[in-house]
Design an enzyme around this catalytic site. Structure first.
Site: not given
Length: 156
Positions: A115, A131
């Site tokens: 992301h 992440c």
């Protein structure tokens, strides 16, 4: 035009066979294109590979030692434009203060994805909760190049 039961059954078998052949061809096309994402966690680099060739390389942020990025082979399972960010008791809507940035590429490992970020200074560091973070412009570019089903290799 009237069809006999035998002829109708034959047409159904033919249609099913055609669908199976089409699905196999699509699966084969995906294998031949060989599009995959490889993230070298220690080097903090993400590479988009197509047909065995590196077509894009990006600098990324990865998980901290306390919240590491998992290693292994995963699959892209979701692609979300302007995602909201959820944590217990709080929802951050899309926008400049959203820690996910403008795009979410969700992985088959629940809760993990690739992301953007509201903290561009974190790129190139071990700063995430596991992440893979990218600059917003980079994740927007990558988002357009990958599809659900593409493989993602996270290498420790």
């Amino acid at each position: 035009m009237r069809y006999s039961c035998a002829r109708s059954a034959a047409l159904v078998r033919l249609a099913v066979a055609a669908m199976i052949v089409a699905a196999e061809a699509l699966s084969e096309e995906k294998r031949v294109s060989g599009r995959r994402i490889v993230v070298n966690i220690p080097d903090r680099r993400l590479m988009l590979i197509e047909g065995g060739e590196v077509v894009k390389t990006y600098i990324v942020a990865v998980g901290t030692p306390a919240t590491p990025t998992p290693s292994g082979t995963f699959e892209v399972v979701t692609r979300v434009t302007n995602p909201a960010w959820y944590r217990p008791g709080k929802v951050v809507p899309p926008g400049p203060n959203n820690p996910l940035g403008p795009r979410w590429i969700g992985l088959s490992q629940k809760g993990y994805g690739i992301h953007g970020t509201d903290s561009p200074r974190s790129i190139g560091r071990a700063k995430s909760h596991g992440c893979v973070r990218m600059r917003n412009a980079d994740v927007e570019e990558l988002f357009e190049l990958v599809q659900v089903g593409d493989m993602v290799e996270l290498q420790a």
